[in-house]
Motif scaffolding. Structure first.
Motif, PDB file in Angstrom:
ATOM      1  N   GLY A 190      -4.296  -2.900  -4.295  1.00 61.66           N
ATOM      2  CA  GLY A 190      -2.995  -3.309  -3.566  1.00 61.66           C
ATOM      3  C   GLY A 190      -1.773  -2.008  -3.414  1.00 61.66           C
ATOM      4  O   GLY A 190      -2.166  -1.122  -3.907  1.00 61.66           O
ATOM      5  N   TRP A 191      -0.839  -2.807  -2.776  1.00 66.56           N
ATOM      6  CA  TRP A 191       0.326  -1.844  -2.834  1.00 66.56           C
ATOM      7  C   TRP A 191       1.225  -2.060  -3.967  1.00 66.56           C
ATOM      8  O   TRP A 191       1.754  -3.020  -4.496  1.00 66.56           O
ATOM      9  CB  TRP A 191       1.091  -2.305  -1.766  1.00 66.56           C
ATOM     10  CG  TRP A 191       0.623  -1.474  -0.374  1.00 66.56           C
ATOM     11  CD1 TRP A 191      -0.309  -2.276   0.446  1.00 66.56           C
ATOM     12  CD2 TRP A 191       0.585  -0.371   0.001  1.00 66.56           C
ATOM     13  NE1 TRP A 191      -0.910  -1.549   1.397  1.00 66.56           N
ATOM     14  CE2 TRP A 191      -0.095  -0.307   1.366  1.00 66.56           C
ATOM     15  CE3 TRP A 191       1.460   0.902  -0.261  1.00 66.56           C
ATOM     16  CZ2 TRP A 191      -0.332   0.845   2.156  1.00 66.56           C
ATOM     17  CZ3 TRP A 191       1.347   1.850   0.652  1.00 66.56           C
ATOM     18  CH2 TRP A 191       0.493   2.103   1.770  1.00 66.56           C
ATOM     19  N   TRP A 192       1.664  -0.779  -4.529  1.00 66.36           N
ATOM     20  CA  TRP A 192       2.743  -1.025  -5.671  1.00 66.36           C
ATOM     21  C   TRP A 192       4.043   0.119  -5.254  1.00 66.36           C
ATOM     22  O   TRP A 192       3.684   1.050  -4.701  1.00 66.36           O
ATOM     23  CB  TRP A 192       2.012  -0.464  -7.135  1.00 66.36           C
ATOM     24  CG  TRP A 192       1.013  -1.243  -7.370  1.00 66.36           C
ATOM     25  CD1 TRP A 192      -0.190  -1.046  -7.017  1.00 66.36           C
ATOM     26  CD2 TRP A 192       1.037  -2.348  -8.548  1.00 66.36           C
ATOM     27  NE1 TRP A 192      -0.897  -2.070  -7.805  1.00 66.36           N
ATOM     28  CE2 TRP A 192      -0.287  -2.869  -8.443  1.00 66.36           C
ATOM     29  CE3 TRP A 192       2.274  -2.664  -9.251  1.00 66.36           C
ATOM     30  CZ2 TRP A 192      -0.436  -3.747  -9.158  1.00 66.36           C
ATOM     31  CZ3 TRP A 192       1.789  -4.111  -9.815  1.00 66.36           C
ATOM     32  CH2 TRP A 192       0.705  -4.401  -9.885  1.00 66.36           C
ATOM     33  N   GLY A 238      -7.361   5.826  -3.942  1.00 68.25           N
ATOM     34  CA  GLY A 238      -6.287   5.232  -3.016  1.00 68.25           C
ATOM     35  C   GLY A 238      -5.318   6.513  -2.681  1.00 68.25           C
ATOM     36  O   GLY A 238      -5.901   7.610  -2.653  1.00 68.25           O
ATOM     37  N   GLU A 239      -4.016   6.229  -2.327  1.00 69.75           N
ATOM     38  CA  GLU A 239      -3.301   7.097  -1.751  1.00 69.75           C
ATOM     39  C   GLU A 239      -2.103   7.034  -2.533  1.00 69.75           C
ATOM     40  O   GLU A 239      -1.381   5.838  -2.799  1.00 69.75           O
ATOM     41  CB  GLU A 239      -3.010   7.225  -0.390  1.00 69.75           C
ATOM     42  CG  GLU A 239      -4.090   7.917   0.182  1.00 69.75           C
ATOM     43  CD  GLU A 239      -3.920   7.983   1.680  1.00 69.75           C
ATOM     44  OE1 GLU A 239      -4.327   9.050   2.477  1.00 69.75           O
ATOM     45  OE2 GLU A 239      -3.511   7.006   2.741  1.00 69.75           O
ATOM     46  N   TYR A 240      -1.016   8.054  -2.857  1.00 72.56           N
ATOM     47  CA  TYR A 240       0.084   7.956  -3.574  1.00 72.56           C
ATOM     48  C   TYR A 240       1.234   8.471  -2.408  1.00 72.56           C
ATOM     49  O   TYR A 240       0.888   9.564  -1.720  1.00 72.56           O
ATOM     50  CB  TYR A 240       0.271   8.886  -4.568  1.00 72.56           C
ATOM     51  CG  TYR A 240       1.447   8.409  -5.571  1.00 72.56           C
ATOM     52  CD1 TYR A 240       1.238   7.285  -6.411  1.00 72.56           C
ATOM     53  CD2 TYR A 240       2.732   9.177  -5.425  1.00 72.56           C
ATOM     54  CE1 TYR A 240       2.416   7.283  -7.377  1.00 72.56           C
ATOM     55  CE2 TYR A 240       3.581   8.719  -6.245  1.00 72.56           C
ATOM     56  CZ  TYR A 240       3.586   7.832  -7.148  1.00 72.56           C
ATOM     57  OH  TYR A 240       4.643   7.481  -7.937  1.00 72.56           O
ATOM     58  N   MET A 246       2.198   3.409  -4.012  1.00 76.95           N
ATOM     59  CA  MET A 246       0.704   3.839  -3.996  1.00 76.95           C
ATOM     60  C   MET A 246       0.000   2.598  -3.523  1.00 76.95           C
ATOM     61  O   MET A 246       0.312   1.451  -3.942  1.00 76.95           O
ATOM     62  CB  MET A 246       0.317   4.188  -5.502  1.00 76.95           C
ATOM     63  CG  MET A 246       0.220   3.011  -6.487  1.00 76.95           C
ATOM     64  SD  MET A 246      -0.646   3.842  -8.073  1.00 76.95           S
ATOM     65  CE  MET A 246      -0.731   2.313  -9.072  1.00 76.95           C
ATOM     66  N   HIS A 247      -0.853   2.953  -3.037  1.00 77.00           N
ATOM     67  CA  HIS A 247      -2.181   2.139  -2.800  1.00 77.00           C
ATOM     68  C   HIS A 247      -3.434   2.120  -3.144  1.00 77.00           C
ATOM     69  O   HIS A 247      -4.018   3.273  -2.841  1.00 77.00           O
ATOM     70  CB  HIS A 247      -2.331   2.108  -1.124  1.00 77.00           C
ATOM     71  CG  HIS A 247      -3.069   1.228  -0.522  1.00 77.00           C
ATOM     72  ND1 HIS A 247      -3.758   1.330   0.852  1.00 77.00           N
ATOM     73  CD2 HIS A 247      -3.479   0.003  -0.904  1.00 77.00           C
ATOM     74  CE1 HIS A 247      -4.444   0.148   1.236  1.00 77.00           C
ATOM     75  NE2 HIS A 247      -4.059  -0.697   0.198  1.00 77.00           N
TER      76      HIS A 247
END
Length: 112
Positions: free
Chosen positions: A6-8, A29-31, A16-17
Motif C-alpha cells: 500500500g501507500w506510506w 514498489g516506488e519511492y 512509498m508505494h
C-alpha cells in the motif's frame, strides 16, 4: 499483522508505494521523495526490499531505493512496523544514502 503493501507517507511528505509482499517477504514498489540535494527534477524511483514475516505482526524490513532517474545516489532503509492501540500501522525507519563522488579521496563525504 503489519502489511507493508500500500501507500506510506513520512513526516517530510515523501511517499512509498509497496505493490505486494510475496510469500517469502520480498517486495517492490516506488519511492516518491519530497527532498533532494540535486538540481534535477525529482522523479519516482524503484524500490526493492524484504520483510521478516513475524507472527506478532511487528516485523522488521529493509529496502533499497535507486535514484537513477534523477541522481547518482542509492539509499537503503531499515525499519520496523508497529501496530498502535488504535489499529494504525506505523513504520519507524533509519536510512543511509550513498552519493557518487569523483575520487576515492572524496569517499569521506559520500555517505550520509
Amino acid at each position: 499483522k503489519c502489511d507493508l503493501a500500500g501507500w506510506w507517507e513520512n513526516d517530510l511528505g515523501s511517499k512509498m508505494h509497496v505493490l505486494k509482499v510475496n510469500d517469502d517477504g520480498t517486495f517492490s514498489g516506488e519511492y516518491y521523495t519530497a527532498v533532494s540535494c540535486t538540481q534535477n527534477p525529482i522523479q519516482p524511483s524503484p524500490l526493492f526490499g524484504s520483510q521478516h514475516l513475524d507472527e506478532d505482526g511487528q516485523c522488521t524490513f529493509g529496502f533499497t531505493v535507486n535514484w537513477k532517474k534523477f541522481s547518482d545516489s542509492t539509499a537503503v532503509f531499515v525499519g520496523q512496523c508497529f501496530n498502535e492501540d488504535n489499529g494504525k500501522e506505523v513504520l519507524k525507519t533509519s536510512w543511509l544514502l550513498r552519493e557518487k563522488v569523483d575520487s576515492k579521496s572524496d569517499d569521506w563525504k559520500a555517505t550520509r
